[in-house]
Design a protein around this motif. Structure first.
Motif, PDB file in Angstrom:
ATOM      1  N   GLN A  42      -1.989 -11.256 -13.221  1.00 10.69           N
ATOM      2  CA  GLN A  42      -1.795 -10.890 -14.611  1.00 10.69           C
ATOM      3  C   GLN A  42      -2.826 -10.386 -15.232  1.00 10.69           C
ATOM      4  OE1 GLN A  42      -0.931 -14.914 -16.282  1.00 10.69           O
ATOM      5  NE2 GLN A  42       1.249 -14.400 -16.676  1.00 10.69           N
ATOM      6  N   ALA A  43      -2.777  -9.540 -16.385  1.00 10.86           N
ATOM      7  CA  ALA A  43      -3.887  -8.893 -16.912  1.00 10.86           C
ATOM      8  C   ALA A  43      -4.883  -9.886 -17.460  1.00 10.86           C
ATOM      9  CB  ALA A  43      -3.583  -8.174 -18.107  1.00 10.86           C
ATOM     10  N   LYS A  95      -6.903  -4.843 -15.400  1.00 11.63           N
ATOM     11  CA  LYS A  95      -6.023  -4.291 -16.369  1.00 11.63           C
ATOM     12  C   LYS A  95      -4.767  -3.423 -15.753  1.00 11.63           C
ATOM     13  CE  LYS A  95     -10.041  -2.642 -19.126  1.00 11.63           C
ATOM     14  NZ  LYS A  95     -11.122  -1.739 -19.579  1.00 11.63           N
ATOM     15  N   PRO A  96      -3.703  -3.643 -16.427  1.00 15.82           N
ATOM     16  CA  PRO A  96      -2.362  -2.729 -15.904  1.00 15.82           C
ATOM     17  C   PRO A  96      -3.064  -1.405 -15.310  1.00 15.82           C
ATOM     18  CG  PRO A  96      -2.086  -3.673 -18.042  1.00 15.82           C
ATOM     19  CD  PRO A  96      -3.430  -3.936 -17.873  1.00 15.82           C
ATOM     20  N   GLU A  97      -3.777  -0.698 -15.716  1.00 16.03           N
ATOM     21  CA  GLU A  97      -4.235   0.449 -15.222  1.00 16.03           C
ATOM     22  C   GLU A  97      -5.047   0.420 -13.912  1.00 16.03           C
ATOM     23  OE1 GLU A  97      -6.587   0.521 -19.153  1.00 16.03           O
ATOM     24  OE2 GLU A  97      -4.891  -0.623 -18.590  1.00 16.03           O
ATOM     25  N   ASP A  98      -5.347  -0.646 -13.585  1.00 12.66           N
ATOM     26  CA  ASP A  98      -6.025  -0.890 -12.270  1.00 12.66           C
ATOM     27  C   ASP A  98      -4.901  -0.953 -11.043  1.00 12.66           C
ATOM     28  OD1 ASP A  98      -8.634  -1.011 -13.320  1.00 12.66           O
ATOM     29  OD2 ASP A  98      -8.233  -3.118 -13.555  1.00 12.66           O
ATOM     30  N   THR A  99      -3.577  -1.090 -11.443  1.00 11.62           N
ATOM     31  CA  THR A  99      -2.450  -1.030 -10.552  1.00 11.62           C
ATOM     32  C   THR A  99      -2.601   0.345  -9.549  1.00 11.62           C
ATOM     33  OG1 THR A  99      -1.025  -2.165 -11.854  1.00 11.62           O
ATOM     34  CG2 THR A  99      -0.012  -0.906 -10.033  1.00 11.62           C
ATOM     35  N   ALA A 100      -2.540  -0.155  -8.070  1.00 10.93           N
ATOM     36  CA  ALA A 100      -2.809   1.007  -7.189  1.00 10.93           C
ATOM     37  C   ALA A 100      -2.919   0.393  -5.711  1.00 10.93           C
ATOM     38  CB  ALA A 100      -4.183   1.730  -7.321  1.00 10.93           C
ATOM     39  N   VAL A 101      -2.916   1.113  -4.968  1.00  9.99           N
ATOM     40  CA  VAL A 101      -3.024   0.809  -3.273  1.00  9.99           C
ATOM     41  C   VAL A 101      -4.640   1.228  -3.280  1.00  9.99           C
ATOM     42  CG1 VAL A 101      -2.670   1.142  -0.884  1.00  9.99           C
ATOM     43  CG2 VAL A 101      -0.613   1.370  -2.613  1.00  9.99           C
ATOM     44  N   ASP A 106     -13.143   8.487   8.445  1.00  9.89           N
ATOM     45  CA  ASP A 106     -12.432   7.987   9.462  1.00  9.89           C
ATOM     46  C   ASP A 106     -10.834   7.770   8.915  1.00  9.89           C
ATOM     47  OD1 ASP A 106     -14.032   6.287  11.199  1.00  9.89           O
ATOM     48  OD2 ASP A 106     -14.677   5.271   9.244  1.00  9.89           O
ATOM     49  N   ALA A 107      -9.825   8.000   9.576  1.00  9.34           N
ATOM     50  CA  ALA A 107      -8.450   7.919   9.395  1.00  9.34           C
ATOM     51  C   ALA A 107      -8.092   6.763   8.233  1.00  9.34           C
ATOM     52  CB  ALA A 107      -7.577   7.735  10.383  1.00  9.34           C
ATOM     53  N   TRP A 108      -7.295   7.309   7.242  1.00  3.80           N
ATOM     54  CA  TRP A 108      -6.966   6.265   5.931  1.00  3.80           C
ATOM     55  C   TRP A 108      -6.157   5.155   6.694  1.00  3.80           C
ATOM     56  CZ3 TRP A 108      -9.706   6.653   1.844  1.00  3.80           C
ATOM     57  CH2 TRP A 108     -10.097   7.607   1.527  1.00  3.80           C
ATOM     58  N   GLY A 109      -6.443   4.092   6.418  1.00  7.12           N
ATOM     59  CA  GLY A 109      -5.513   2.866   6.533  1.00  7.12           C
ATOM     60  C   GLY A 109      -4.159   2.683   5.866  1.00  7.12           C
ATOM     61  N   GLN A 110      -3.717   1.739   5.878  1.00  7.73           N
ATOM     62  CA  GLN A 110      -2.420   1.023   5.209  1.00  7.73           C
ATOM     63  C   GLN A 110      -2.832   0.924   3.615  1.00  7.73           C
ATOM     64  OE1 GLN A 110       0.871   1.101   6.203  1.00  7.73           O
ATOM     65  NE2 GLN A 110       0.024   2.210   8.008  1.00  7.73           N
ATOM     66  N   GLY A 111      -3.976   0.391   3.338  1.00  2.68           N
ATOM     67  CA  GLY A 111      -4.532   0.199   2.157  1.00  2.68           C
ATOM     68  C   GLY A 111      -3.736  -1.229   1.857  1.00  2.68           C
ATOM     69  N   THR A 112      -4.335  -1.826   0.540  1.00  2.00           N
ATOM     70  CA  THR A 112      -3.671  -3.237  -0.061  1.00  2.00           C
ATOM     71  C   THR A 112      -3.223  -2.764  -1.467  1.00  2.00           C
ATOM     72  OG1 THR A 112      -3.891  -5.569  -0.178  1.00  2.00           O
ATOM     73  CG2 THR A 112      -5.974  -4.172  -0.460  1.00  2.00           C
ATOM     74  N   LEU A 113      -2.018  -3.335  -1.822  1.00  2.67           N
ATOM     75  CA  LEU A 113      -1.540  -3.123  -2.945  1.00  2.67           C
ATOM     76  C   LEU A 113      -1.857  -4.142  -4.053  1.00  2.67           C
ATOM     77  CD1 LEU A 113       0.534  -1.428  -4.875  1.00  2.67           C
ATOM     78  CD2 LEU A 113       2.220  -2.999  -4.246  1.00  2.67           C
ATOM     79  N   VAL A 114      -2.170  -3.805  -5.091  1.00  3.93           N
ATOM     80  CA  VAL A 114      -2.761  -4.458  -6.317  1.00  3.93           C
ATOM     81  C   VAL A 114      -1.849  -4.111  -7.659  1.00  3.93           C
ATOM     82  CG1 VAL A 114      -4.509  -5.073  -8.142  1.00  3.93           C
ATOM     83  CG2 VAL A 114      -5.154  -4.758  -5.587  1.00  3.93           C
ATOM     84  N   THR A 115      -1.279  -5.052  -8.001  1.00  3.52           N
ATOM     85  CA  THR A 115      -0.339  -5.011  -9.138  1.00  3.52           C
ATOM     86  C   THR A 115      -0.780  -5.759 -10.187  1.00  3.52           C
ATOM     87  OG1 THR A 115       1.350  -4.305  -7.596  1.00  3.52           O
ATOM     88  CG2 THR A 115       2.142  -4.838  -9.980  1.00  3.52           C
ATOM     89  N   VAL A 116      -1.234  -5.317 -11.422  1.00  3.12           N
ATOM     90  CA  VAL A 116      -1.395  -5.817 -12.506  1.00  3.12           C
ATOM     91  C   VAL A 116      -0.541  -6.143 -13.602  1.00  3.12           C
ATOM     92  CG1 VAL A 116      -3.253  -6.255 -14.029  1.00  3.12           C
ATOM     93  CG2 VAL A 116      -3.798  -5.414 -12.093  1.00  3.12           C
ATOM     94  N   SER A 117       0.060  -7.119 -13.874  1.00  3.91           N
ATOM     95  CA  SER A 117       1.074  -7.000 -14.884  1.00  3.91           C
ATOM     96  C   SER A 117       0.862  -7.103 -16.392  1.00  3.91           C
ATOM     97  CB  SER A 117       1.970  -8.434 -14.520  1.00  3.91           C
ATOM     98  OG  SER A 117       1.157  -9.526 -14.902  1.00  3.91           O
ATOM     99  N   LEU A 118       1.633  -6.542 -17.362  1.00  2.22           N
ATOM    100  CA  LEU A 118       1.446  -6.718 -18.608  1.00  2.22           C
ATOM    101  C   LEU A 118       1.193  -8.031 -19.394  1.00  2.22           C
ATOM    102  CD1 LEU A 118       3.867  -3.632 -19.828  1.00  2.22           C
ATOM    103  CD2 LEU A 118       1.312  -3.683 -19.611  1.00  2.22           C
TER     104      LEU A 118
END
Length: 121
Positions: free
Chosen positions: A13-14, A86-92, A109-121
């Motif tokens: 959550q935010a 913040k919600p605008e931080d939502t990204a991989v 280096d090559a890009w990996g899979q990343g990790t998803l961050v989701t910030v709710s309103l």
């Protein structure tokens, strides 16, 4: 190349916090490169977030995360502590080694899979 694996993302959550990790393997200690975090929001281009030198003596943060995010390295693991999200931080979120300090767009280096961050309103 060094192999990089991101983890620690999730739904929050935010105003909440998350701690991301980036595990590096290969010849990390021999190369002694600065490392950085990047992120890519939905429908947007990948952007630089923060960087730290191998020794930890230098760090750099973009204006939109200063005072909220902090970066550190312990041996071969990179961390990104994210507070007051913040919600605008939502990204991989991705990590990578920098080719040279100050040139934030050039990585080793090559890009990996990343990790998803989701910030709710």
């Amino acid at each position: 190349q060094v192999q990089l694996v991101e983890s620690g993302g999730g739904l929050v959550q935010a105003g909440g916090s998350l701690r991301l990790s980036c595990a590096a393997s290969g010849r990390t200690f021999s190369s002694s490169s600065a490392m950085a975090w990047f992120r890519q929001a939905p429908g947007k281009e990948r952007e630089f977030v923060a960087a730290i030198s191998w020794s930890g003596g230098m760090s750099a943060y973009t204006d939109f995360v200063k005072g909220r995010f902090s970066m550190s390295r312990e041996k071969n693991t990179l961390y990104l502590q994210m507070n007051s999200l913040k919600p605008e931080d939502t990204a991989v979120y991705y990590c990578n080694r920098l080719r040279s300090w100050g040139i934030w767009g050039s990585v080793l280096d090559a890009w990996g899979q990343g990790t998803l961050v989701t910030v709710s309103l």
